[in-house]
Design a protein around this motif. Structure first.
Motif, mmCIF file in Angstrom:
data_model
loop_
_atom_site.group_PDB
_atom_site.id
_atom_site.type_symbol
_atom_site.label_atom_id
_atom_site.label_comp_id
_atom_site.label_asym_id
_atom_site.label_seq_id
_atom_site.Cartn_x
_atom_site.Cartn_y
_atom_site.Cartn_z
ATOM 1 N N THR A 124 0.973 -1.218 -0.015
ATOM 2 C CA THR A 124 -0.217 0.003 -0.081
ATOM 3 C C THR A 124 0.952 1.274 0.029
ATOM 4 N N PRO A 125 0.674 2.188 -0.987
ATOM 5 C CA PRO A 125 1.373 3.378 -1.124
ATOM 6 C C PRO A 125 1.292 4.611 -0.149
ATOM 7 N N VAL A 126 2.091 4.989 0.158
ATOM 8 C CA VAL A 126 2.098 6.678 0.946
ATOM 9 C C VAL A 126 2.481 7.526 -0.440
ATOM 10 N N LEU A 127 1.600 8.405 -0.785
ATOM 11 C CA LEU A 127 2.163 9.315 -1.828
ATOM 12 C C LEU A 127 2.762 10.531 -1.398
ATOM 13 N N LEU A 128 4.146 10.637 -1.831
ATOM 14 C CA LEU A 128 4.834 12.064 -1.449
ATOM 15 C C LEU A 128 5.175 12.894 -2.797
ATOM 16 N N PHE A 129 4.573 14.227 -2.747
ATOM 17 C CA PHE A 129 4.843 15.007 -3.891
ATOM 18 C C PHE A 129 6.309 15.794 -3.646
ATOM 19 N N GLU A 130 7.409 15.167 -4.363
ATOM 20 C CA GLU A 130 8.549 15.965 -4.242
ATOM 21 C C GLU A 130 8.602 17.374 -4.944
ATOM 22 N N TYR A 131 9.377 18.279 -3.997
ATOM 23 C CA TYR A 131 9.497 19.438 -4.636
ATOM 24 C C TYR A 131 11.042 19.992 -3.615
#
Length: 439
Positions: free
Chosen positions: A95-102
């Motif tokens: 199951t993923p934990v979504l990370l939006f990189e910046y």
């Protein structure tokens, strides 16, 4: 509808509710709170195989899935960037934990890529929540039920480069949280992990903590993700619990003046095999302490508040990451290094248990409970416990039949038990111990 059909329908409904309830309960167990990363969205198949092999081998069920391509240069969301990686994760049972990189350096590129406005991030929050929450657009398109992301995070380690304007950072996270919660208020939003407290003891997180204090207090952000890398020179857990995840968590909350009791997360932690801790067996012994330090974090009322904790980096060999944090002894097929073996042992004996209690301030103990057994943990290290003399008393649960003493390297001893307590005498200091009680 006949009475028989009504009864069958009602029975089926109750069964489905029971299954859903059992699934939800399962997701509170230790293996559903353990994971690793990174599952990068632009790589699937062979490049991600070592991570999935590692997660399966240790028995973990979560993975941090991150993307640097989740929007275009005009800051328009591109949610299909996650599609292939999500399908692979589903097929692999992770199951993923979504990370939006910046990264803060992006604003200095040509053309510049600023972090964006509240409105930009609100739009992203809406589109990604609609698409990737359980039973969202992506799941319906693929005929996949009850699988998706329930935790979303953004901007990993902003306090390392320390170049993103603090107000812009606040507005981005608030926009993301508001957008996601406009779709589903039960979804969780987090700031990406912070490193400054671990690196140099900065409880302000180089100013990024105060910038989002209001979002932590009002619940838009569920808690803090702290990265803890224990090192014999810079963060020596051997010197006492002042070098713990709990201590940084407490210091940050106090510095920010938070009134709400927030949750704790760790998408990265490890014990560095470097300098004085270069021996693989020593680092594994220290890693067991680090593992339970992260899973034993408590809130203001002493209640366990760790949602998940991910070792870094399970799939990497020293060819990739150097010996310091690499937790694989080999690749293709993946083979565990001693610290990974610690994770395997813990999840083998306690993966289906839930954390019941933790006492990091005094005894340095924890209690977990499962369907047929209980696990008790004791940090018998200097500065981690006020229990002296190596004498550990276990209050036995009703029906206890056997007790086993485990260390970082496996089973040490086993005894049949009866009554309401068992005492281990003269346990050597400088270790974390686990007592597995079978009922």
């Amino acid at each position: 509808m006949s009475q028989t059909l009504r009864l069958m329908s009602r029975t089926l409904g109750l069964c489905l509710l029971l299954v859903a309830s059992q699934a939800a309960a399962g997701e509170q167990t230790l293996r559903w709170r353990t994971g690793g990363g990174n599952i990068v969205t632009h790589l699937t198949g062979q490049p991600t195989a070592p991570l999935y092999e590692a997660l399966h081998a240790v028995g973990a069920r979560l993975g941090r899935m991150n993307s640097y391509g989740w929007r275009d240069l005009a800051r328009v969301p591109t949610p299909h960037d996650f599609d292939a990686a999500m399908l692979e994760a589903h097929g692999k049972g992770i199951t993923p934990v979504l990370l939006f990189e910046y990264e803060g350096s992006y604003q200095f590129l040509d053309p510049a890529q600023p972090i964006g406005s509240y409105k930009d991030w609100f739009r992203a929050g809406v589109e990604y929540a609609r698409r990737f929450r359980p039973n969202g657009e992506w799941g319906r398109e693929h005929g996949i039920k009850d699988f998706g992301a329930t935790i979303f995070a953004a901007v990993n380690e902003p306090d390392v480069q320390n170049t993103i304007p603090k107000k812009d950072y606040h507005d981005a996270l608030e926009g993301l949280a508001d957008g996601i919660h406009s779709v589903d208020k039960s979804l969780i939003v987090l700031p990406g992990g912070f490193a400054a407290c671990n690196i140099d003891g900065d409880a302000t997180l180089r100013g990024y903590g105060p910038a989002i204090a209001d979002l932590l207090d009002n619940g838009k952000l569920d808690g803090l993700d702290l990265h803890t890398y224990y090192n014999d020179r810079w963060y020596p857990l051997t010197e006492g619990r002042q070098f713990s995840a709990q201590t940084c968590f407490d210091r940050i909350k106090s510095t920010l003046g938070l009134k709400r009791d927030i949750n704790f997360y760790a998408t990265e932690f490890n014990v560095s095999r470097s300098e004085g801790w270069s021996d693989e067996k020593l680092s594994a012994s220290l890693f067991l302490t680090a593992f339970w330090d992260n899973f034993g974090v408590v809130g203001a009322k002493g209640q366990p508040v760790t949602v998940f904790a991910f070792p870094w980096a399970l799939p990497d060999t020293d060819r990739v990451d150097g010996p310091g944090y690499a937790m694989a002894a080999g690749e293709a097929p993946w083979r565990p290094e001693e610290r990974s073996k610690v994770v395997q042992r813990v999840l083998n004996i306690a993966g289906d248990m839930k954390v019941v209690s933790s006492d990091p301030y005094h005894a340095g103990t924890m209690h977990l409970s499962g369907p047929k057994s209980d696990l008790f943990v004791w940090h018998n290290r200097r500065g981690w416990t006020d229990i002296s003399g190596g004498r550990w008393t276990i209050a036995l649960p009703a029906g206890a039949r056997k007790i086993e003493l485990w260390g970082w390297d496996g089973l040490r001893e086993s005894h049949e038990v009866s009554g309401d307590r068992y005492v281990f005498e003269a346990l050597a200091g400088g270790e974390t111990y686990m007592a597995l009680v079978t009922r």
